[in-house]
Enzyme design. Structure first.
Site, PDB file in Angstrom:
ATOM      1  N   GLU A 146       0.822  -1.224   0.000  1.00 12.06           N
ATOM      2  CA  GLU A 146       0.000   0.000   0.000  1.00 12.06           C
ATOM      3  C   GLU A 146       0.852   1.268   0.000  1.00 12.06           C
ATOM      4  O   GLU A 146       0.601   2.179   0.796  1.00 12.06           O
ATOM      5  CB  GLU A 146      -0.971  -0.014   1.187  1.00 12.06           C
ATOM      6  CG  GLU A 146      -2.001  -1.116   1.079  1.00 12.06           C
ATOM      7  CD  GLU A 146      -3.197  -0.925   2.008  1.00 12.06           C
ATOM      8  OE1 GLU A 146      -3.049  -0.244   3.030  1.00 12.06           O
ATOM      9  OE2 GLU A 146      -4.282  -1.462   1.695  1.00 12.06           O
ATOM     10  N   GLU A 201      -6.671  -7.943  -0.992  1.00  8.67           N
ATOM     11  CA  GLU A 201      -7.269  -7.900   0.347  1.00  8.67           C
ATOM     12  C   GLU A 201      -8.765  -7.646   0.269  1.00  8.67           C
ATOM     13  O   GLU A 201      -9.196  -6.501   0.086  1.00  8.67           O
ATOM     14  CB  GLU A 201      -6.599  -6.818   1.221  1.00  8.67           C
ATOM     15  CG  GLU A 201      -5.167  -7.167   1.557  1.00  8.67           C
ATOM     16  CD  GLU A 201      -4.508  -6.161   2.491  1.00  8.67           C
ATOM     17  OE1 GLU A 201      -5.211  -5.533   3.304  1.00  8.67           O
ATOM     18  OE2 GLU A 201      -3.275  -6.007   2.387  1.00  8.67           O
TER      19      GLU A 201
HETATM   20  C1  GAL Z   1      -4.479  -3.008   4.769  1.00 10.94           C
HETATM   21  C2  GAL Z   1      -3.062  -3.503   4.911  1.00 10.94           C
HETATM   22  C3  GAL Z   1      -3.037  -4.824   5.672  1.00 10.94           C
HETATM   23  C4  GAL Z   1      -3.853  -4.714   6.924  1.00 10.94           C
HETATM   24  C5  GAL Z   1      -5.258  -4.274   6.562  1.00 10.94           C
HETATM   25  C6  GAL Z   1      -6.156  -4.093   7.746  1.00 10.94           C
HETATM   26  O1  GAL Z   1      -4.529  -1.666   4.431  1.00 10.94           O
HETATM   27  O2  GAL Z   1      -2.472  -3.687   3.647  1.00 10.94           O
HETATM   28  O3  GAL Z   1      -1.719  -5.171   5.975  1.00 10.94           O
HETATM   29  O4  GAL Z   1      -3.247  -3.792   7.747  1.00 10.94           O
HETATM   30  O5  GAL Z   1      -5.215  -3.041   5.941  1.00 10.94           O
HETATM   31  O6  GAL Z   1      -6.314  -5.275   8.404  1.00 10.94           O
END
Ligand code: GAL
Length: 697
Positions: free
Chosen positions: A158, A229
């Protein structure tokens, strides 16, 4: 040996387009004995890939000392995935965020002279490259071209969120790390989530990814849409209610993404697990359950069974999806659209209702359908296969914590001496004119650091007043003349601002009489930050704990020399393990109930059940717990009173307001023996007679 590549539609393995349905399981958040069943269950639920980050912070806790044993045995984890025929997506970072201590960077990195994290900075790039080379050599046999399961690798994480802070320097950094990644010759495509650079596939992170796809394909017409994600829940913070997301909503978002042309999705988390030890980042609960499809203990939930039905359909029709072009939606109503995929006589149609409020009736292909709000109906070869808002009764599972029989033996106790009363401390105290933040002394090897000063209160200053600590983190307990007088109020804010003095100021109301007093402050870190933004507009290197500012009494500064003493006596002599024999444990519970700084120990026989075990820590306040000498994590029974961030409410709802954010603490069965030793260090005061051993059934 398989070769991995991609075209505009999908990732290809051996030239074949592959639909990826993946789930995140972080190896350090469970124990090796759990890994096989976690992955077997994942496979049964229709996943064909497992994703994990790599945790540099845990593998190299001390510079140059590497640990790949036990729950850090990444190769063993990869072996199991391979044996089960699962692909692996390895997100190497090494900055990973992930709610892990310091976002996955080792805490000692802070002490490297001249370092700035995640930008074009030589010391950072040097350390990063050293680690990346070592790690890639360690896992080299596991990349697909070498016969292993890893088909994709991620660099950074990110960067898009912080790129604006670093401008051109950040651009140079991105260019250099992509070159670095390429020079590692892993033989599989590199991805970067949320923020890309030429040479890698940029991927998406979101609760809903379908609204991002038009922009994505406009920007990257020759790349597949991968969603690294998909958050099926969210993490919990001490002092805030438990976050949840409904199975229906997760299934909708997943189906909607594949409808709109995505071909690879990873649930973050699929199994959240546990932040054992002191591994969690700032304010993270020890449970990293995440309301994920496999619960903290690795058991299937309704969400898992519900999603499994969707996955089976998607896998069954995978060739239809990946071998057709991205479907053009046909709009039936303002918020209702149809995506139809056809291939070699088979078809998969997605009827999507994006309205969050109302159900709609639509006609399609001469038939009528009722679509609940935010739902997708999947029609395979003309037959309705499922609607994402309908949960089959047989998919509903309910589990509870139940007390074990027999339970814990009576507790014994020993009180941690105050710094004055301690026998010769192991580490000589540091004497300073002004308080100094603690990480430079503790190197984050302990949460705890004492700050002691003699204060002179003049006659006009005596009475009730406010003691103000400017520049302090995270939780502090105050002792005046050896008496416990005050503690930090919960909840703490997740994001603070080092440039706003209020953000790191704490105030305590108390009474002081005229004369000399000894003020002893126990500073307790609750995890290092996971990213720049948690300190305002600063670099992560500025992270600090302890006390580093001014002390004011009724608005007037108090000046005094300080004695700083890192760590606890009980930690130094490991009273939670073999050092238990070094102190005199007392049995009279009544005397110690509610006492601050109390070490409590008990034993229990291994319960007969095979179900996962947990400790119900009702009655306790805040501290750390150990099972057979191994740290199961921090605990804190702070009530969930904080408000969630607004943007989460698009997908997440809260549960258990006012109740402790985390009451149950996982005792991994891999760590049990026939007769078990349980030790708690209670900072504030507790009643261990309420503590229970439970199983999840
Ligand atoms: C994303 C990040 C992950 C984790 C997630 C929240 O932005 O890439 O590593 O932090 O948020 O659980």
């Amino acid at each position: 040996m398989p070769s991995v590549s991609y075209d505009h539609r999908a990732v290809t393995v051996d030239g074949k387009r592959t639909l990826l349905i993946s789930g995140a399981i972080h190896y350090p958040r469970s124990t090796p004995g759990m890994w096989r069943s976690l992955m077997e269950r994942s496979k049964e639920a229709g996943l064909n890939a497992i994703e994990t980050y790599v945790f540099w912070n845990l593998h190299e806790r001390q510079r140059g000392v590497y640990d790949f044993s036990d729950r850090l045995d990444l190769r063993r984890f990869l072996d199991i995935a391979q044996e089960l025929g699962l692909y692996v997506i390895l997100r190497i970072g090494p900055y990973i965020c992930a709610e892990t201590n310091y976002g996955g960077l080792p805490a000692w990195l802070r002490d490297v002279p001249g370092i700035q994290m995640r930008t074009d900075n030589e010391p950072f790039l040097r350390e990063k490259e050293r680690w990346l080379r070592l790690l890639c050599d360690y896992v080299r046999p596991y990349f697909a071209p070498n016969g292993g399961p890893i088909i994709l690798a991620q660099i950074e994480n990110e960067y898009g969120n912080i790129a604006w802070r670093y401008g051109e320097e950040g651009e140079r950094y991105l260019k250099r790390i992509v070159e670095m990644a390429e020079s590692l010759q892993v033989g599989v495509p590199w991805v970067m989530c949320k923020g890309g650079a030429p040479g890698v596939i940029e991927t998406l992170n979101a609760f809903y990814a379908h609204p991002l796809l038009d922009d994505y394909f406009a920007k990257y017409p020759d790349k597949p849409a991968l969603w690294t994600e998909h958050w099926p829940g969210w993490y919990d913070l001490w002092g805030y209610p438990h976050n949840r997301r409904t199975p229906e909503n997760v299934a909708y978002a997943a189906a909607r993404f594949f409808a709109a042309g995505g071909t690879g999705m990873n649930y973050y988390m699929w199994h959240g697990g546990t932040n054992f030890d002191r591994d969690g980042s700032f304010l993270q609960t020890t449970s990293y359950d995440y309301d994920a499809p496999l619960d903290e203990y690795g058991l299937p939930t309704t969400k898992m069974y519900h999603l499994a039905r969707l996955h089976r359909i998607l896998q069954d029709y995978a060739p239809v999806l990946v071998n057709s072009e991205r479907a053009t939606p046909e709009r039936l109503q303002e918020k209702v659209s149809v995506y139809a995929y056809q291939q070699e006589g088979r078809s998969l149609v997605f009827l999507c209702n994006d309205d969050t409020e109302g159900a709609v009736r639509v006609s399609y292909g001469g038939r009528r359908y009722e679509l609940p709000p935010q739902s997708v109906t999947l029609i395979g070869d003309g037959r309705v296969l499922m609607n994402t808002a309908h949960i089959e009764p047989r998919d509903v599972v309910e589990r509870r914590m139940r007390p074990c029989e027999p339970n814990l033996a009576p507790f014994q106790w020993w009180v941690e001496p105050l710094p004055d009363g301690a026998p010769t401390p192991l580490h000589p105290p540091i004497l300073t004119d002004k308080p100094v933040e603690q990480l430079q002394f503790t190197q984050d090897q302990t949460d705890y650091c004492w700050y002691v000063a003699k204060l002179m209160i003049l006659p006009h200053q005596e009475g009730r007043g406010v003691l103000e600590l400017q520049g302090v983190a995270d939780v502090v307990h105050l002792f005046v003349d050896s008496q416990f007088v005050a503690t930090t109020a919960s909840p703490l804010p997740e994001n603070r601002n080092l440039d706003d003095p209020e953000s790191f100021t704490q105030r305590f109301e108390l009474t002081l009489t005229a004369g000399e007093h000894t003020l002893a402050i126990l500073c307790c870190a609750v995890g290092l930050i996971k990213g720049d933004w948690m300190l305002g507009e600063r670099n992560m290197v500025d992270e600090r704990k302890g006390f580093w500012g001014n002390l004011l009494w009724r608005g007037e500064p108090l000046h005094a020399p300080w004695r700083i003493q890192p760590g606890l006596q009980g930690e130094h002599c490991r009273v939670y393990a073999e050092g238990s024999a070094l102190v005199r444990w007392e049995s009279s519970l009544e005397v110690a109930r509610g006492k601050p700084l109390c070490w409590w120990k008990t034993t229990f026989e291994r319960p007969k059940t095979n179900a996962p075990l947990a400790l119900d820590l009702s009655g306790m306040t805040k501290g750390i717990a150990w099972l057979n000498g191994r740290c199961i994590g921090r605990y804190w029974l702070a009530p969930g009173t904080g408000n969630p961030e607004e943007w989460l409410l698009q997908a997440v709802y809260q549960e258990g307001e006012g109740l402790p954010t985390q009451r149950y603490y996982h005792l991994p069965s891999d760590w049990l023996t026939e007769r078990n030793l349980l030790v708690l260090f209670e900072e504030v005061g507790g009643d261990p007679t309420q503590v229970r051993l439970c199983y999840r059934g």
